[in-house]
Motif scaffolding. Structure first.
Motif: not given
Length: 202
Positions: A56-57, A78-81, A101-104, A110-111
């Motif tokens: 995350a981030c 993998l996650l990041d805004a 790709l998301c904030s939070g 959807a994911a």
């Protein structure tokens, strides 16, 4: 051009480093920073083969790439805004199973559309690992860290662990107590005392 390439030596990787996609404005220039190095040094072996892990981030993908170097069977998300960071991570860590790709936290339907369509729960992780941003200005901003803590427990497997790294003065322990729902919390202070790798689970 505005695309760049650096040589990054991942923790435990070859001495000469590896080619690494970077973009202007990415955290630590898109490379391996000293705090992430402290976390990677503190992490134990992955809990099982084919473990599912969320970075995350994730930035340019350094943590995920280092974990894949340890165990290529890892199922990595993998996650990041930041779209640029995720674009770099996609090139640097092509083995990643999913890019978020998301904030939070992402919208789970959807994911994970196939799971949602089948009425199954979204993916749960053996580990969630993060070097979350806390320096959006003065004073430090803990919004991302708090959101990460609040949502982590329900996204972990029963024996899953949340791993966080932060500078020593960031009150991660207090935030875990206030906003988490974990049965246990541990802190591993780096040798120089500047950084703490936190783990929480149960």
């Amino acid at each position: 051009g505005w695309r760049g390439e650096a040589a990054v030596r991942l923790f435990g990787g070859p001495e000469e480093g590896r080619a690494w996609r970077v973009f202007p404005g990415l955290f630590a220039g898109g490379g391996l920073d000293i705090m992430t190095s402290a976390m990677l040094a503190a992490l134990p072996p992955l809990p099982r083969r084919r473990a599912r892990v969320l970075d995350a981030c994730c930035g340019s993908g350094v943590i995920g790439a280092a974990l894949l170097q340890r165990d290529s069977s890892l199922r990595l998300h993998l996650l990041d805004a930041d779209a640029l960071a995720l674009a770099a991570a996609a090139e640097n860590v092509p083995q990643a199973r999913r890019l978020l790709l998301c904030s939070g936290w992402p919208d789970e339907a959807a994911a994970f559309p196939r799971r949602a369509a089948a009425g199954r729960r979204p993916a749960r992780y053996d580990w969630i690992v993060s070097n979350p941003p806390v320096h959006r200005g003065q004073p430090d901003c803990f919004d991302v860290l708090v959101q990460l803590i609040r949502g982590a427990r329900r996204r972990l497997r029963p024996l899953g662990v949340l791993w966080l790294v932060a500078q020593e003065q960031v009150p991660v322990g207090r935030l875990l107590a206030l906003h988490g729902s974990f049965e246990w919390v541990k802190a591993d202070v780096s040798e120089d005392g500047r950084f703490v790798t936190w783990s929480a689970g149960g």
